[in-house]
Design a protein around this motif. Structure first.
Motif, mmCIF file in Angstrom:
data_model
loop_
_atom_site.group_PDB
_atom_site.id
_atom_site.type_symbol
_atom_site.label_atom_id
_atom_site.label_comp_id
_atom_site.label_asym_id
_atom_site.label_seq_id
_atom_site.Cartn_x
_atom_site.Cartn_y
_atom_site.Cartn_z
ATOM 1 N N LEU A 149 0.829 -1.206 0.000
ATOM 2 C CA LEU A 149 0.000 0.000 0.000
ATOM 3 C C LEU A 149 0.864 1.258 0.000
ATOM 4 O O LEU A 149 0.615 2.199 -0.764
ATOM 5 C CB LEU A 149 -0.933 -0.016 1.209
ATOM 6 C CG LEU A 149 -1.884 1.162 1.333
ATOM 7 C CD1 LEU A 149 -2.886 1.146 0.182
ATOM 8 C CD2 LEU A 149 -2.603 1.115 2.659
ATOM 9 N N VAL A 150 1.909 1.270 0.812
ATOM 10 C CA VAL A 150 2.819 2.422 0.853
ATOM 11 C C VAL A 150 3.535 2.585 -0.483
ATOM 12 O O VAL A 150 3.670 3.699 -1.000
ATOM 13 C CB VAL A 150 3.828 2.263 2.009
ATOM 14 C CG1 VAL A 150 4.951 3.283 1.914
ATOM 15 C CG2 VAL A 150 3.121 2.377 3.341
ATOM 16 N N ALA A 151 3.975 1.480 -1.081
ATOM 17 C CA ALA A 151 4.668 1.552 -2.372
ATOM 18 C C ALA A 151 3.737 2.059 -3.471
ATOM 19 O O ALA A 151 4.165 2.809 -4.356
ATOM 20 C CB ALA A 151 5.214 0.182 -2.740
ATOM 21 N N SER A 152 2.468 1.687 -3.414
ATOM 22 C CA SER A 152 1.506 2.164 -4.415
ATOM 23 C C SER A 152 1.294 3.663 -4.292
ATOM 24 O O SER A 152 1.232 4.376 -5.301
ATOM 25 C CB SER A 152 0.175 1.443 -4.256
ATOM 26 O OG SER A 152 0.333 0.076 -4.472
ATOM 27 N N VAL A 153 1.182 4.155 -3.066
ATOM 28 C CA VAL A 153 0.990 5.594 -2.856
ATOM 29 C C VAL A 153 2.207 6.374 -3.336
ATOM 30 O O VAL A 153 2.074 7.398 -4.018
ATOM 31 C CB VAL A 153 0.693 5.882 -1.368
ATOM 32 C CG1 VAL A 153 0.757 7.365 -1.070
ATOM 33 C CG2 VAL A 153 -0.670 5.315 -0.991
ATOM 34 N N VAL A 154 3.399 5.883 -3.027
ATOM 35 C CA VAL A 154 4.624 6.551 -3.473
ATOM 36 C C VAL A 154 4.731 6.507 -4.997
ATOM 37 O O VAL A 154 5.119 7.483 -5.635
ATOM 38 C CB VAL A 154 5.862 5.918 -2.806
ATOM 39 C CG1 VAL A 154 7.154 6.414 -3.451
ATOM 40 C CG2 VAL A 154 5.864 6.213 -1.329
ATOM 41 N N GLY A 155 4.359 5.390 -5.601
ATOM 42 C CA GLY A 155 4.409 5.262 -7.060
ATOM 43 C C GLY A 155 3.461 6.216 -7.758
ATOM 44 O O GLY A 155 3.830 6.859 -8.746
ATOM 45 N N GLY A 201 2.306 9.020 -6.543
ATOM 46 C CA GLY A 201 2.831 10.371 -6.342
ATOM 47 C C GLY A 201 3.995 10.681 -7.257
ATOM 48 O O GLY A 201 4.118 11.786 -7.772
ATOM 49 N N THR A 202 4.847 9.709 -7.484
ATOM 50 C CA THR A 202 5.993 9.902 -8.367
ATOM 51 C C THR A 202 5.561 10.116 -9.813
ATOM 52 O O THR A 202 6.088 10.987 -10.508
ATOM 53 C CB THR A 202 6.935 8.696 -8.274
ATOM 54 O OG1 THR A 202 7.318 8.526 -6.915
ATOM 55 C CG2 THR A 202 8.163 8.883 -9.128
ATOM 56 N N VAL A 203 4.607 9.331 -10.268
ATOM 57 C CA VAL A 203 4.111 9.495 -11.641
ATOM 58 C C VAL A 203 3.426 10.843 -11.801
ATOM 59 O O VAL A 203 3.600 11.526 -12.819
ATOM 60 C CB VAL A 203 3.162 8.333 -12.011
ATOM 61 C CG1 VAL A 203 2.425 8.608 -13.300
ATOM 62 C CG2 VAL A 203 3.934 7.044 -12.112
ATOM 63 N N TYR A 204 2.659 11.273 -10.793
ATOM 64 C CA TYR A 204 2.009 12.580 -10.855
ATOM 65 C C TYR A 204 3.054 13.691 -10.927
ATOM 66 O O TYR A 204 2.939 14.618 -11.721
ATOM 67 C CB TYR A 204 1.116 12.787 -9.635
ATOM 68 C CG TYR A 204 0.530 14.164 -9.564
ATOM 69 C CD1 TYR A 204 -0.517 14.540 -10.399
ATOM 70 C CD2 TYR A 204 1.042 15.107 -8.690
ATOM 71 C CE1 TYR A 204 -1.037 15.815 -10.349
ATOM 72 C CE2 TYR A 204 0.533 16.383 -8.634
ATOM 73 C CZ TYR A 204 -0.509 16.728 -9.466
ATOM 74 O OH TYR A 204 -1.013 18.001 -9.422
ATOM 75 N N TYR A 205 4.084 13.597 -10.097
ATOM 76 C CA TYR A 205 5.144 14.608 -10.092
ATOM 77 C C TYR A 205 5.892 14.625 -11.424
ATOM 78 O O TYR A 205 6.256 15.683 -11.921
ATOM 79 C CB TYR A 205 6.103 14.329 -8.944
ATOM 80 C CG TYR A 205 7.226 15.322 -8.829
ATOM 81 C CD1 TYR A 205 7.003 16.591 -8.328
ATOM 82 C CD2 TYR A 205 8.516 14.986 -9.222
ATOM 83 C CE1 TYR A 205 8.030 17.508 -8.218
ATOM 84 C CE2 TYR A 205 9.547 15.889 -9.122
ATOM 85 C CZ TYR A 205 9.296 17.149 -8.620
ATOM 86 O OH TYR A 205 10.321 18.056 -8.531
ATOM 87 N N TYR A 206 6.112 13.461 -12.014
ATOM 88 C CA TYR A 206 6.811 13.349 -13.295
ATOM 89 C C TYR A 206 6.059 14.100 -14.386
ATOM 90 O O TYR A 206 6.641 14.877 -15.143
ATOM 91 C CB TYR A 206 6.962 11.880 -13.659
ATOM 92 C CG TYR A 206 7.615 11.614 -14.992
ATOM 93 C CD1 TYR A 206 8.986 11.732 -15.144
ATOM 94 C CD2 TYR A 206 6.861 11.232 -16.094
ATOM 95 C CE1 TYR A 206 9.588 11.477 -16.359
ATOM 96 C CE2 TYR A 206 7.449 10.983 -17.309
ATOM 97 C CZ TYR A 206 8.809 11.106 -17.440
ATOM 98 O OH TYR A 206 9.389 10.864 -18.642
ATOM 99 N N TYR A 207 4.753 13.876 -14.466
ATOM 100 C CA TYR A 207 3.984 14.534 -15.513
ATOM 101 C C TYR A 207 3.674 15.994 -15.184
ATOM 102 O O TYR A 207 3.509 16.813 -16.079
ATOM 103 C CB TYR A 207 2.686 13.776 -15.785
ATOM 104 C CG TYR A 207 2.940 12.526 -16.597
ATOM 105 C CD1 TYR A 207 3.375 12.612 -17.905
ATOM 106 C CD2 TYR A 207 2.779 11.268 -16.049
ATOM 107 C CE1 TYR A 207 3.638 11.485 -18.653
ATOM 108 C CE2 TYR A 207 3.031 10.124 -16.779
ATOM 109 C CZ TYR A 207 3.460 10.248 -18.086
ATOM 110 O OH TYR A 207 3.722 9.128 -18.809
ATOM 111 N N ALA A 208 3.631 16.355 -13.900
ATOM 112 C CA ALA A 208 3.402 17.754 -13.533
ATOM 113 C C ALA A 208 4.589 18.623 -13.905
ATOM 114 O O ALA A 208 4.435 19.787 -14.269
ATOM 115 C CB ALA A 208 3.118 17.865 -12.037
#
Length: 74
Positions: A31-37, A39-46
């Protein structure tokens, strides 16, 4: 005489932690890894992560394309 089992999500997690801690622990880690993943994808595209300065293949962009302003800033 058996004790009455309390119901609820917290008690279910406590009971699961005592019975099968490896499954509950790995589920929490997933669950923690999914949330971090996410967030990382969102930050990448932002931050326009797909607009790389150095590429293996070139792309021709016309002057009236909205992406041209981003490329000119680099």
């Amino acid at each position: 005489m058996a004790t009455a089992q309390s119901r609820g999500l917290v008690n279910l997690l406590k009971r699961g932690w005592h019975e099968v801690p490896d499954v509950v622990g790995s589920g929490a880690l997933a669950l923690v890894a999914s949330v971090v993943g996410v967030g990382t994808v969102y930050y990448y595209y932002a931050k326009d992560g797909d607009n790389r300065r150095y590429r293996d293949e070139y792309t021709v962009i016309r002057h009236d394309d909205p992406r041209a302003d981003k490329v000119r800033k680099d």
